[in-house]
Enzyme design. Structure first.
Site, mmCIF file in Angstrom:
data_model
loop_
_atom_site.group_PDB
_atom_site.id
_atom_site.type_symbol
_atom_site.label_atom_id
_atom_site.label_comp_id
_atom_site.label_asym_id
_atom_site.label_seq_id
_atom_site.Cartn_x
_atom_site.Cartn_y
_atom_site.Cartn_z
ATOM 1 N N HIS A 1 -1.907 1.305 12.137
ATOM 2 C CA HIS A 1 -0.443 0.833 11.145
ATOM 3 C C HIS A 1 0.405 0.610 12.243
ATOM 4 O O HIS A 1 0.579 1.359 13.320
ATOM 5 C CB HIS A 1 -0.309 1.934 10.069
ATOM 6 C CG HIS A 1 1.246 1.819 9.735
ATOM 7 N ND1 HIS A 1 2.213 2.597 10.551
ATOM 8 C CD2 HIS A 1 1.996 0.900 9.169
ATOM 9 C CE1 HIS A 1 3.499 2.433 9.809
ATOM 10 N NE2 HIS A 1 3.455 1.315 8.861
ATOM 11 N N HIS B 1 0.856 16.852 -0.375
ATOM 12 C CA HIS B 1 -0.126 17.292 -1.541
ATOM 13 C C HIS B 1 -1.643 17.495 -1.078
ATOM 14 O O HIS B 1 -2.362 17.881 -1.802
ATOM 15 C CB HIS B 1 0.019 16.194 -2.642
ATOM 16 C CG HIS B 1 -0.547 14.821 -2.153
ATOM 17 N ND1 HIS B 1 0.295 13.969 -1.490
ATOM 18 C CD2 HIS B 1 -1.864 14.278 -2.450
ATOM 19 C CE1 HIS B 1 -0.319 12.932 -1.569
ATOM 20 N NE2 HIS B 1 -1.672 13.140 -1.900
ATOM 21 N N GLY C 1 13.616 -6.058 -3.903
ATOM 22 C CA GLY C 1 13.013 -7.071 -4.463
ATOM 23 C C GLY C 1 12.287 -7.793 -3.542
ATOM 24 O O GLY C 1 11.977 -9.025 -3.712
ATOM 25 N N ASN D 1 8.166 -9.201 -2.071
ATOM 26 C CA ASN D 1 7.043 -9.621 -2.760
ATOM 27 C C ASN D 1 6.090 -8.484 -2.838
ATOM 28 O O ASN D 1 5.469 -7.811 -1.836
ATOM 29 C CB ASN D 1 6.529 -10.756 -1.938
ATOM 30 C CG ASN D 1 5.277 -11.212 -2.058
ATOM 31 O OD1 ASN D 1 3.947 -10.689 -1.954
ATOM 32 N ND2 ASN D 1 5.158 -12.325 -2.879
#
Length: 293
Positions: free
Chosen positions: A130, A193, A276, A278
């Site tokens: 990443h 978690h 907002g 995509n």
């Protein structure tokens, strides 16, 4: 119409150049790979931000909001899914979200430009990876981002090689960067978690504003250049190695962990949804296949 200043334009231009550099490097790996079908190629899809369509959920509205980006996605014989996205957006943060952003509580207007990529290889012995780097402007200006290695089956030699290369890169700019930014990555990519880290670390930084904009920009550019040289080399070391069905199953289980982090904890995912963006571009990081068992 929103007008970019020289620094915003320079950052936006660099992220486009970084996208082209990285896509070319990954396509070269595809050319060298072996497998069924032709070598993969990136397919690009442009998108425009439309805040009005998200008014009910993100609280946007008003003049001067917009921007967009380009998704570049490749599915090939080496990379099961490789996504490299760039975007440049501007507008007004929703009031509650503005309180969480550096410099936005005083004035919710913002500008953001950056690149984000996630690579999911076919061979489980090849590490996923990443990278994200970005430039944000509110009442303050800063760079952020980093890269981290995410092997389903860790290799201590490759992990050491990866971190050594990052240290060399960081040291070109400031000797304090690698210890600080690698520690930040270790803390950021922890999955509470699950009680474990997402991968084997890397570097992560945010709110980088040393007072010397050119210096900060040069460091962010070096992150992209280093990735384009380093990751393809790591892939080539392992992409032709045989693997077992159990190793493939382990890869799919690991991808489930990766998906959980990105959907629950990742800042970029939250930022995209709150501004907002995509949806397909935001969720591009999710793997094509995963399993939970």
């Amino acid at each position: 119409m929103y007008t970019l200043d020289d620094r915003q334009t320079a950052a936006q231009t660099w992220f486009r150049e970084a996208r082209d550099r990285i896509c070319a490097a990954l396509e070269s790996v595809e050319d060298d790979g072996r497998g069924e079908g032709p070598a993969g190629r990136f397919e690009r899809v442009a998108w425009n931000r439309n805040p009005a369509s998200n008014e009910d959920t993100s609280g946007f509205g008003g003049d001067g909001e917009g921007g967009g980006g380009v998704m570049s996605v490749m599915k090939g014989r080496v990379f099961e899914k490789a996504g490299v996205n760039i975007s440049t957006v501007h507008g007004v943060f929703a009031p509650e979200f503005a309180k969480q952003i550096n410099g936005a509580a005083e004035d919710p207007r913002f500008f953001a430009t950056g690149i984000s990529l996630v690579i999911h290889p076919r061979n489980p012995l090849v590490p996923a990876v990443h990278l994200n780097t970005r430039y944000l402007v509110t009442t303050k200006r800063w760079f952020g981002g980093g890269m981290d290695l995410n092997p389903a089956i860790a290799d201590d030699a490759q992990t050491s090689d990866f971190h050594a290369a990052l240290k060399v890169m960081c040291d070109r700019h400031d000797a304090s960067y690698y210890p600080a930014h690698s520690k930040w990555a270790e803390e950021y990519f922890w999955v509470p978690h699950r009680g474990r880290h997402r991968g084997v670390g890397g570097i992560f930084y945010d709110h980088l504003d040393s007072g010397d904009w050119e210096r900060d920009f040069a460091y962010t550019q070096d992150v992209g250049r280093t990735f384009a040289e380093l990751y393809p080399r790591l892939v080539r070391e392992k992409m032709a190695l045989p693997f077992t069905e159990e190793q493939r199953a382990e890869q799919l289980r690991y991808r489930g962990l990766y998906a959980e982090f990105n959907l629950v904890h990742d800042r970029g995912t939250v930022f995209g949804l709150k501004t907002g963006g995509n949806i397909e571009a935001i969720l591009m990081s999710l793997p094509p296949l995963a399993r939970w068992d």
